[in-house]
Design an enzyme around this catalytic site. Structure first.
Site, PDB file in Angstrom:
ATOM      1  N   GLN A 190      18.771 -11.067   8.366  1.00 57.15           N
ATOM      2  CA  GLN A 190      19.529 -10.433   7.294  1.00 57.15           C
ATOM      3  C   GLN A 190      20.417  -9.304   7.817  1.00 57.15           C
ATOM      4  OE1 GLN A 190      18.243  -9.653   2.873  1.00 57.15           O
ATOM      5  NE2 GLN A 190      17.536  -7.951   4.081  1.00 57.15           N
ATOM      6  N   SER A 231      16.869  -1.268  19.104  1.00 61.15           N
ATOM      7  CA  SER A 231      15.902  -0.204  18.743  1.00 61.15           C
ATOM      8  C   SER A 231      14.508  -0.821  18.780  1.00 61.15           C
ATOM      9  CB  SER A 231      16.183   0.337  17.331  1.00 61.15           C
ATOM     10  OG  SER A 231      15.749  -0.603  16.352  1.00 61.15           O
ATOM     11  N   ARG A 291      22.959   7.378  18.228  1.00 58.86           N
ATOM     12  CA  ARG A 291      22.382   6.145  18.766  1.00 58.86           C
ATOM     13  C   ARG A 291      23.029   5.780  20.102  1.00 58.86           C
ATOM     14  NH1 ARG A 291      21.459   2.134  13.587  1.00 58.86           N
ATOM     15  NH2 ARG A 291      21.058   3.786  12.081  1.00 58.86           N
ATOM     16  N   TYR A 297      12.463  -0.834  16.446  1.00 61.11           N
ATOM     17  CA  TYR A 297      12.304  -1.575  15.185  1.00 61.11           C
ATOM     18  C   TYR A 297      12.913  -2.978  15.315  1.00 61.11           C
ATOM     19  CZ  TYR A 297      14.237  -3.634  11.040  1.00 61.11           C
ATOM     20  OH  TYR A 297      14.638  -4.562  10.120  1.00 61.11           O
ATOM     21  N   HIS A 298      14.192  -3.054  15.741  1.00 64.89           N
ATOM     22  CA  HIS A 298      14.822  -4.371  15.847  1.00 64.89           C
ATOM     23  C   HIS A 298      14.050  -5.261  16.830  1.00 64.89           C
ATOM     24  CE1 HIS A 298      18.364  -2.198  14.086  1.00 64.89           C
ATOM     25  NE2 HIS A 298      18.492  -3.331  13.449  1.00 64.89           N
ATOM     26  N   VAL A 345      21.906  -4.507   3.784  1.00 60.86           N
ATOM     27  CA  VAL A 345      21.953  -4.708   2.330  1.00 60.86           C
ATOM     28  C   VAL A 345      22.370  -3.407   1.647  1.00 60.86           C
ATOM     29  CG1 VAL A 345      20.605  -5.366   0.299  1.00 60.86           C
ATOM     30  CG2 VAL A 345      20.122  -6.410   2.512  1.00 60.86           C
ATOM     31  N   THR A 384      16.142  -9.789  11.119  1.00 57.30           N
ATOM     32  CA  THR A 384      17.352  -8.968  11.003  1.00 57.30           C
ATOM     33  C   THR A 384      18.452  -9.496  11.915  1.00 57.30           C
ATOM     34  OG1 THR A 384      18.286  -6.792  11.467  1.00 57.30           O
ATOM     35  CG2 THR A 384      16.276  -7.332  12.628  1.00 57.30           C
ATOM     36  N   LYS A 432      11.136  -7.101  15.395  1.00 53.05           N
ATOM     37  CA  LYS A 432      11.504  -8.334  14.682  1.00 53.05           C
ATOM     38  C   LYS A 432      11.717  -9.493  15.666  1.00 53.05           C
ATOM     39  CE  LYS A 432      12.281  -6.682  10.332  1.00 53.05           C
ATOM     40  NZ  LYS A 432      11.838  -7.247   9.058  1.00 53.05           N
ATOM     41  N   ASN A 491       0.843  -1.207   0.000  1.00 53.28           N
ATOM     42  CA  ASN A 491       0.000   0.000   0.000  1.00 53.28           C
ATOM     43  C   ASN A 491       0.883   1.264   0.000  1.00 53.28           C
ATOM     44  OD1 ASN A 491       0.906  -0.107   2.566  1.00 53.28           O
ATOM     45  ND2 ASN A 491      -1.067   0.214   3.576  1.00 53.28           N
ATOM     46  N   ASN A 513      24.820   2.571   1.671  1.00 52.03           N
ATOM     47  CA  ASN A 513      24.062   3.368   0.702  1.00 52.03           C
ATOM     48  C   ASN A 513      24.161   4.858   1.029  1.00 52.03           C
ATOM     49  OD1 ASN A 513      23.387   0.979  -0.477  1.00 52.03           O
ATOM     50  ND2 ASN A 513      21.203   1.057  -0.034  1.00 52.03           N
ATOM     51  N   ARG A 514      24.055   5.186   2.314  1.00 52.92           N
ATOM     52  CA  ARG A 514      24.182   6.587   2.738  1.00 52.92           C
ATOM     53  C   ARG A 514      25.563   7.138   2.403  1.00 52.92           C
ATOM     54  NH1 ARG A 514      22.177   9.524   6.498  1.00 52.92           N
ATOM     55  NH2 ARG A 514      23.872   9.539   8.007  1.00 52.92           N
ATOM     56  N   THR A 551      30.277   9.551   7.323  1.00 52.33           N
ATOM     57  CA  THR A 551      30.074   9.805   8.751  1.00 52.33           C
ATOM     58  C   THR A 551      29.976   8.545   9.605  1.00 52.33           C
ATOM     59  OG1 THR A 551      27.710   9.837   8.223  1.00 52.33           O
ATOM     60  CG2 THR A 551      28.826  11.979   8.369  1.00 52.33           C
TER      61      THR A 551
HETATM   62  N1  USQ Z   1      26.086   4.138  11.026  1.00 47.54           N
HETATM   63  C1  USQ Z   1      27.114   5.024  10.976  1.00 47.54           C
HETATM   64  N2  USQ Z   1      27.004   6.123  10.177  1.00 47.54           N
HETATM   65  C2  USQ Z   1      25.901   6.375   9.409  1.00 47.54           C
HETATM   66  C3  USQ Z   1      24.839   5.430   9.444  1.00 47.54           C
HETATM   67  C4  USQ Z   1      24.962   4.328  10.273  1.00 47.54           C
HETATM   68  O1  USQ Z   1      28.140   4.843  11.657  1.00 47.54           O
HETATM   69  O2  USQ Z   1      25.855   7.385   8.716  1.00 47.54           O
HETATM   70  C5  USQ Z   1      26.217   2.957  11.884  1.00 47.54           C
HETATM   71  C6  USQ Z   1      25.074   2.759  12.871  1.00 47.54           C
HETATM   72  O3  USQ Z   1      25.286   3.480  14.049  1.00 47.54           O
HETATM   73  C7  USQ Z   1      25.103   1.251  13.066  1.00 47.54           C
HETATM   74  C8  USQ Z   1      25.581   0.708  11.721  1.00 47.54           C
HETATM   75  O4  USQ Z   1      26.178   1.814  11.051  1.00 47.54           O
HETATM   76  O5  USQ Z   1      26.031   0.905  14.043  1.00 47.54           O
HETATM   77  C9  USQ Z   1      24.497   0.147  10.845  1.00 47.54           C
HETATM   78  O6  USQ Z   1      23.512   1.144  10.673  1.00 47.54           O
HETATM   79  P1  USQ Z   1      22.492   1.107   9.456  1.00 47.54           P
HETATM   80  O7  USQ Z   1      21.673   2.347   9.497  1.00 47.54           O
HETATM   81  O8  USQ Z   1      23.186   0.765   8.194  1.00 47.54           O
HETATM   82  O9  USQ Z   1      21.666  -0.204   9.798  1.00 47.54           O
HETATM   83  P2  USQ Z   1      20.592  -0.546  10.921  1.00 47.54           P
HETATM   84  O10 USQ Z   1      20.041   0.645  11.610  1.00 47.54           O
HETATM   85  O11 USQ Z   1      21.205  -1.597  11.796  1.00 47.54           O
HETATM   86  O12 USQ Z   1      19.418  -1.165  10.055  1.00 47.54           O
HETATM   87  C10 USQ Z   1      19.607  -1.674   8.733  1.00 47.54           C
HETATM   88  C11 USQ Z   1      18.254  -1.753   8.050  1.00 47.54           C
HETATM   89  C12 USQ Z   1      17.395  -2.734   8.795  1.00 47.54           C
HETATM   90  C13 USQ Z   1      18.090  -4.067   8.905  1.00 47.54           C
HETATM   91  C14 USQ Z   1      19.467  -3.911   9.522  1.00 47.54           C
HETATM   92  C15 USQ Z   1      20.296  -5.155   9.498  1.00 47.54           C
HETATM   93  O13 USQ Z   1      17.653  -0.458   8.018  1.00 47.54           O
HETATM   94  O14 USQ Z   1      16.156  -2.870   8.128  1.00 47.54           O
HETATM   95  O15 USQ Z   1      17.320  -4.899   9.715  1.00 47.54           O
HETATM   96  O16 USQ Z   1      20.210  -2.935   8.770  1.00 47.54           O
HETATM   97  S1  USQ Z   1      21.393  -5.241  10.879  1.00 47.54           S
HETATM   98  O17 USQ Z   1      22.152  -3.999  10.953  1.00 47.54           O
HETATM   99  O18 USQ Z   1      22.267  -6.374  10.671  1.00 47.54           O
HETATM  100  O19 USQ Z   1      20.560  -5.376  12.047  1.00 47.54           O
END
Ligand code: USQ
Length: 393
Positions: free
Chosen positions: A208, A179, A326, A181-182, A211, A144, A185, A32, A240-241, A253
């Site tokens: 996962q 979080s 965070r 969100y986590h 990605v 996740t 899950k 949706n 990606n960011r 960052t």
């Molecule tokens: N981080 C940085 N700088 C940034 C963005 C993020 O250092 O600019 C750090 C975060 O603090 C974190 C890590 O990178 O420690 C991963 O952050 P993320 O935003 O890439 O990922 P996360 O919030 O964990 O969530 C993403 C997806 C989510 C999925 C998860 C897999 O949004 O849907 O479930 O990745 S996992 O990380 O293995 O839990």
């Protein structure tokens, strides 16, 4: 096989629908368009323009040679979901239809409540609708790696043997989410496991990792088949960011000490792994867990890789640590198992550099779109509940 993708309009759902159809599966999809709205709420947009669903469906028919059976509606609406399953009669349901952002879930009480109700109710509704309409169907549920968090011990795939006061059992490995969100899950995992145990449903719960990527080969060059690519503080994941930041000349960052370790995998491998799970279903009544990631890196290592590939494209890329918005461990042990998918034949791409080059090639032409939403990528959502923009360290 008839495969229903819940959340077919999203970053993973849309390419998966193409990938599966090209392997001869009949694909249905539910959505949706919430993801489009959430990114809009963050003041952002997909860096790569994406077509409306009507245009996507036309391009799909032209390129894939068959229709995608699309059902527009809310996954939390039981009657709608039940009717969709009764009409499509899926043999596999891939459940991707959740709010996927940790920062979004931490904005305030309303976003936390929304995240948990949306995610938990949607999953619960699907479990009930499966039981009623298609009890033999397998569920591939996207969890996740973040469910486990970062414990100071090795992380098995879902279960572990426990011995306590001389008695043994096989139990779900403890979760330690970081979080709302986590945590949603984690609750889903408990619900899905119980539905399998009590009702004989079967499911693969995919833990996962993060990605990254802009495309899969199966999409070809039709612009109406592109998948979204987010870079805002909520829906843009780390790699990606960072690529989007590099493209518009902003520093990359890493948050805080930048030693946070995570499992990562490219979009094409995420498709490969989900498909392996679908094509090798669990036994009736079985609940199994796959940890799905390819390589573990810390955030600073990643930033350096992106910097070096960005340099090849003539971009001047700086790395500037940012005050961490965070509350998380910035230095920690991290050793998760991930054998189950290899046992089924998973062949990892292993070439992050090549993938990053493709990403830069896809993103540079959209520099202006990213630049126009630059503000949305500066993090100001903080885990302590305040809203304040992080400073460079
Ligand atoms: N981080 C940085 N700088 C940034 C963005 C993020 O250092 O600019 C750090 C975060 O603090 C974190 C890590 O990178 O420690 C991963 O952050 P993320 O935003 O890439 O990922 P996360 O919030 O964990 O969530 C993403 C997806 C989510 C999925 C998860 C897999 O949004 O849907 O479930 O990745 S996992 O990380 O293995 O839990």
């Amino acid at each position: 096989m008839r495969v229903m993708i819940c959340g077919v309009d999203g970053y993973l759902g849309w390419p998966l629908s193409i990938y599966l159809a090209k392997r001869g599966h009949e694909v249905g999809g539910i959505d949706n368009y919430m993801r489009r709205a959430w990114v809009g709420e963050m003041g952002s947009q997909s860096a790569i323009p994406i077509a409306k669903m009507a245009e996507r469906l036309l391009a799909y028919r032209e390129n894939v040679g068959r229709n995608l059976r699309f059902y527009k509606g809310d996954l939390a609406d039981y009657n709608f979901v039940l009717n969709a399953y009764k009409s499509f009669r899926p043999e596999a349901i891939v459940y991707l239809g959740e709010m996927p952002s940790a920062p979004y879930s931490m904005i305030d009480v309303h976003h936390a409540v929304f995240t948990q109700t949306n995610n938990l109710i949607g999953t619960l509704v699907t479990l009930y609708a499966m039981r009623e309409a298609v009890p033999e169907c397998q569920l591939v549920k996207l969890g996740t790696m973040g469910e486990y968090g970062t414990p100071n011990v090795d992380i098995p795939e879902g279960f572990f043997e426990i011995e306590y006061r001389g008695r043994k059992d096989r139990m779900m490995f403890p979760r330690k989410a970081g979080s709302w969100y986590h945590q949603s899950k984690v609750h889903d995992t408990n619900n899905v496991e119980m539905a399998c145990r009590l009702w004989g449903l079967c499911s693969t719960d995919i833990m996962q990792g993060v990605v990254y990527g802009t495309r899969i080969d199966e999409m070809g060059e039709d612009t109406d088949l592109k998948t979204r690519f987010d870079f805002d503080q909520c829906f843009g994941t780390a790699i990606n960011r960072f690529c989007a930041q590099a493209v518009i000349g902003l520093p990359l960052t890493p948050y805080g000490k930048g030693q946070q370790r995570r499992g990562f995998l490219p979009l094409c491998d995420s498709m490969q792994c989900l498909t392996l799970a679908i094509e090798n279903p669990p036994r009736p009544g079985e609940y199994r867990t796959f940890n799905q990631f390819e390589e573990v890196y810390n955030i600073t290592e990643l930033a350096r890789k992106i910097q070096s590939v960005g340099n090849k494209f003539g971009l001047d890329v700086e790395i500037l640590p940012l005050e961490n918005p965070r509350i998380e461990q910035e230095e920690h042990y991290y050793n998760p198992d991930h054998q189950h998918l290899f046992d089924l034949g998973y062949k990892p791409t292993h070439d992050m550099e090549r993938e990053l080059e493709i990403m830069f090639r896809d993103l540079i032409p959209h520099r202006e779109r990213i630049e126009s939403r630059k503000e949305a990528q500066f993090p100001d959502i903080r885990w302590d509940g305040t809203r304040r923009r992080s400073k460079y360290l």
